[in-house]
Motif scaffolding. Structure first.
Motif, short mmCIF file in Angstrom:
data_model
loop_
_atom_site.label_atom_id
_atom_site.label_comp_id
_atom_site.label_asym_id
_atom_site.label_seq_id
_atom_site.Cartn_x
_atom_site.Cartn_y
_atom_site.Cartn_z
N THR A 158 0.94 -1.10 5.31
CA THR A 158 0.11 -2.05 4.55
C THR A 158 0.60 -2.25 3.13
O THR A 158 0.83 -3.39 2.69
CB THR A 158 -1.35 -1.57 4.54
OG1 THR A 158 -1.79 -1.40 5.89
CG2 THR A 158 -2.25 -2.57 3.82
N ILE A 159 0.73 -1.18 2.37
CA ILE A 159 1.07 -1.32 0.95
C ILE A 159 2.47 -1.88 0.75
O ILE A 159 2.67 -2.80 -0.08
CB ILE A 159 0.87 0.02 0.21
CG1 ILE A 159 -0.58 0.49 0.34
CG2 ILE A 159 1.27 -0.10 -1.25
CD1 ILE A 159 -1.62 -0.47 -0.22
N PRO A 160 3.49 -1.40 1.48
CA PRO A 160 4.81 -2.03 1.32
C PRO A 160 4.82 -3.52 1.66
O PRO A 160 5.50 -4.31 1.00
CB PRO A 160 5.70 -1.23 2.28
CG PRO A 160 5.03 0.10 2.39
CD PRO A 160 3.56 -0.20 2.33
N GLU A 161 4.07 -3.91 2.70
CA GLU A 161 4.02 -5.34 3.04
C GLU A 161 3.40 -6.16 1.93
O GLU A 161 3.78 -7.32 1.70
CB GLU A 161 3.23 -5.54 4.34
CG GLU A 161 4.01 -5.14 5.59
CD GLU A 161 3.21 -5.41 6.86
OE1 GLU A 161 2.02 -5.80 6.75
OE2 GLU A 161 3.77 -5.22 7.96
N LEU A 162 2.45 -5.57 1.21
CA LEU A 162 1.80 -6.30 0.13
C LEU A 162 2.64 -6.36 -1.14
O LEU A 162 2.64 -7.37 -1.84
CB LEU A 162 0.45 -5.64 -0.19
CG LEU A 162 -0.69 -5.88 0.80
CD1 LEU A 162 -1.82 -4.89 0.56
CD2 LEU A 162 -1.21 -7.32 0.67
N PHE A 163 3.35 -5.27 -1.46
CA PHE A 163 3.94 -5.16 -2.79
C PHE A 163 5.44 -4.91 -2.84
O PHE A 163 6.04 -5.06 -3.89
CB PHE A 163 3.24 -4.04 -3.58
CG PHE A 163 1.77 -4.29 -3.75
CD1 PHE A 163 1.31 -5.26 -4.63
CD2 PHE A 163 0.83 -3.57 -3.01
CE1 PHE A 163 -0.04 -5.50 -4.78
CE2 PHE A 163 -0.52 -3.81 -3.16
CZ PHE A 163 -0.97 -4.77 -4.05
N ALA A 164 6.05 -4.49 -1.73
CA ALA A 164 7.47 -4.15 -1.79
C ALA A 164 8.30 -5.40 -2.04
O ALA A 164 7.97 -6.48 -1.56
CB ALA A 164 7.92 -3.48 -0.51
#
Length: 757
Positions: free
Chosen positions: A751-757
């Motif tokens: 979730t977090i990498p898809e949002l911010f990476a």
């Protein structure tokens, strides 16, 4: 700030002879009443330099003028504590952790600057809190960061979060300090007002404690560290003292710019000066800069102070006296040194390539006097600047919308029945993959968690843990927590729940909770509803600290966290410090051993108000938060600490956001082993999985220790229910569903990498 400059120089003599001169008091954030009060104190109009000092020191951020009347409870209701060495009122609290060691810790906010300039706002938040710890005489050993951002998928969150994370990592990593914990929370209420709170912890011997005071007539006042520049003029002090509004001048002060390499030199220089007993008193320069350092040192001392402002080393030669006094340039400190030791102090600074200048001395009077090229521009009673600012009892009113919000009970929301295993499975995956519950290692991997070699536990563990003494294994654990959704439903209970969770997190690792620091993030104090929330939270936290025996040692208040009429949820963030005699006896959260038995400690009820399940599955906020039972929290902590010390448990994880299933998923993924769970007969499956009832933990018990552990729980009256076993590579709720760890991990980590990476 060019309007502040006076030609000719606005001296005390000139001010006395020009009582009717126009002054920009409103532009500097002062009310008419406050400006008239300054004139009354001085018996004349203030000079431009005096006005600058009062404006920053009487700002909400520095003076606590709207919160003082409520913060008094932390002292009035403080529980007796043999461990407390330095309490509220100093730059940071200090507690005795045994073996002659003392630990100082504090959390502060850098919210508004981090929205305006995310990287530097967050970086200088780290720098400022580290200097507070140095100024107490301690070597900083770790930092933590509780963070709140707007909706995870909002475009502006993609601007703010990466900058904040890079600033925290960039500054802390350069200092060589491990970042051992904190939180990352997303909610639309923080869209225009992210919360960037920073905690630092330091270690010293008892005899090394230093305080901020200027004592001893003739002692030299030495400014050392970075040169003073135009960055940060009115930054934190004014920027954090009003709501965001593009039309107001306070929206536009310069955010401070940090230099971690300069701060590293400052740390080593200061600690060497302490080791050689060269310092009588010390103060870091943070919000309000020289205005704060000079007035607080003088106010806390036994005499007055004379300062020659024109000798202050500058990065910008065009700065006016007012701007020099207001500048919040970073990496600066002020020391009071005996004349006989001044030369040696300056030599230590030179050794570390730290600029140092004698800017004044302690006098036998009771005034703070500041001169500019021989002309007097400040003549004030220092206490009126530093401590005797305005105190407001703001109007308060319980918000009219609260009853309807509470009546909208989350327990009434539809939840899957016993026969609907597919729906339960789907909701577990939605919860685990939601931004607030998902893996945060994309963020935390940007921080060095293990530099210095003494980190024993770090995120995502329940609390960070640092070894203090290599020989004995003495250590401290720290956790920070806060749930704005709970606090919106009930600010009194919300503050207590924040304390309870931090307390529980520390105990889950085997450490004994000792003391508290808090960062109280709230909306505008000029809104009666917001002020009521703040007052209720203070009352709740003070009452809970008294019950749990954990005194508040200090902290920070951050108000005006709203944009226009859009306030944040009231967000009291509470940090708890605990001590553990031997870090080798710590308890991790990972289910690392096949066959260990899983026990649920505490009582589970259908408490879903403010829960992660209600937010993720139903986009709902309503009802009441989970009930607080502080005596149960104390009992649970005693059990967890004893079990850790005596080797009765292999893993422990507190139950909080997301309930039992979130805790079990995290422990399974951390240890690489699955779990088979059985729903207790008296509970429905959805409540078993998603309830956020408090005073609970899940523990993994070796079979050889089961009888000893359950006997201890039974003897002390703590409910302990066997709910499963560590087994295989699947999370299975028997009779309902199974989810392979590979699927859980992919859902949890993407979730977090898809949002911010």
């Amino acid at each position: 700030m060019s309007s502040m400059t006076r030609t000719p120089l606005d001296t005390v003599k000139h001010a006395s002879g020009t009582p009717g001169a126009e002054q920009p008091w409103a532009e500097l954030g002062l009310s008419r009443h406050e400006y008239e009060r300054i004139r009354e104190i001085l018996g004349r109009r203030p000079t431009g330099a005096e006005l600058a000092m009062y404006s920053v020191m009487w700002s909400e951020h520095c003076s606590y003028k709207s919160s003082k009347v409520h913060l008094k409870q932390f002292g009035d209701k403080a529980p007796p504590s043999d461990a407390l060495l330095v309490g509220i009122g100093e730059q940071a609290g200090v507690v005795d952790v045994g073996q002659g060691y003392a630990v100082t810790f504090k959390v502060e906010s850098h919210n508004h600057p981090s929205y305006v300039e995310p990287y530097q706002g967050a970086a200088t938040g780290i720098g400022g809190i580290v200097r507070d710890i140095i100024a107490m005489g301690a070597r900083p050993v770790a930092v933590m960061d509780p963070l709140r951002f707007g909706a995870a998928d909002h475009p502006d969150t993609k601007r703010v979060l990466p900058g904040v994370v890079a600033g925290i990592g960039g500054y802390g990593n350069c200092l060589g300090l491990p970042n051992i914990g904190g939180e990352v929370v997303f909610d639309p209420c923080y869209q225009g007002n992210p919360l960037v709170n920073a905690l630092c912890v330091g270690v010293m011997r008892h005899e090394d404690i230093h305080l901020a005071k200027a004592a001893g007539v003739g002692n030299k006042v030495i400014l050392y560290g970075a040169r003073t520049g135009g960055d940060g003029i009115g930054g934190a002090s004014i920027l954090a003292s009003e709501t965001f509004d593009d039309a107001k001048p306070s929206k536009r002060p310069s955010v401070q710019v940090g230099d971690p390499f300069q701060e590293k030199l400052l740390i080593e220089c200061t600690l060497e000066a302490f080791a050689e007993d060269l310092v009588v008193g010390i103060q870091d320069l943070g919000a309000a800069g020289l205005s704060c350092a000079t007035s607080e040192l003088a106010s806390n001392g036994t005499g007055g102070m004379r300062v020659e402002l024109d000798v202050v080393p500058l990065r910008d030669a065009t700065l006016s006296p007012e701007e020099i006094l207001m500048s919040e340039s970073q990496e600066r400190m002020c020391a009071v040194v005996e004349p006989a030791k001044a030369e040696r102090f300056l030599a230590v600074c030179e050794k570390w390539d730290v600029t140092a200048t004698v800017i004044g001395e302690v006098t036998d009077g009771d005034r703070l006097e500041i001169f500019w090229h021989g002309e007097q521009i400040v003549d004030v009673p220092p206490r009126t600047v530093a401590h005797d600012g305005p105190v407001y009892e703001r109007p308060m009113a319980r918000p009219g919308w609260l009853d309807a919000l509470r009546a909208d009970d989350a327990a009434k929301l539809p939840r899957p029945g016993a026969a609907d295993g597919d729906a339960l499975r789907a909701q577990v995956l939605r919860l685990v993959g939601s931004p607030n519950q998902a893996d945060k290692s994309w963020i935390t991997s940007q921080y060095d968690r293990f530099v210095l070699g003494n980190t024993v536990l770090a995120q995502p563990e329940d609390s960070g843990m640092i070894r203090i003494d290599e020989e004995t294994g003495l250590g401290v654990a720290l956790a920070t927590d806060g749930n704005g959704r709970y606090a919106k439903l009930d600010p009194y209970a919300g503050a207590q729940l924040a304390l309870a969770e931090s307390y529980r997190n520390v105990a889950a690792t085997g450490a004994r909770p000792l003391a508290v620091t808090d960062c109280l993030n709230f909306p505008s104090p000029e809104d009666p509803a917001g002020m009521w929330q703040f007052a209720e939270a203070c009352r709740g936290l003070a009452d809970a600290c008294r019950t749990l025996g954990t005194p508040v040692t200090g902290g920070n208040v951050s108000l005006y966290n709203q944009t226009g009429d859009q306030p944040i949820h009231p967000t009291p963030v509470v940090g708890v410090l605990g001590v553990i005699d031997d870090v080798a006896r710590r308890t991790p959260m990972a289910f690392a051993t096949e066959g260990q038995l899983l026990y649920l400690l505490g009582d589970t009820r259908p408490e879903l108000g403010g829960s992660a399940w209600s937010q993720v599955v139903h986009e709902h906020l309503g009802g009441l938060p989970p009930a607080v039972d502080l005596e149960r929290e104390r009992l649970l902590a005693e059990i967890l600490i004893a079990a850790s010390r005596d080797g009765m448990i292999g893993a422990a994880h507190d139950l909080s956001d997301g309930g039992l299933v979130q805790a079990v998923v995290e422990s399974c993924l951390r240890g690489g082993h699955g779990a088979r769970l059985v729903v207790p007969e008296e509970l429905e499956a959805a409540v078993f999985l998603f309830s956020e009832s408090q005073g609970r933990a899940v523990v993994a018990v070796p079979r050889s220790e089961e009888m000893r552990f359950t006997d201890m729980c039974g003897a002390r009256g703590l409910p302990a229910t066997r709910i499963g076993v560590v087994d295989g590579d699947t999370l299975e709720l028997q009779g309902h569903f199974g989810i392979p760890l590979t699927e859980l991990r992919e859902t949890y980590e993407r979730t977090i990498p898809e949002l911010f990476a």
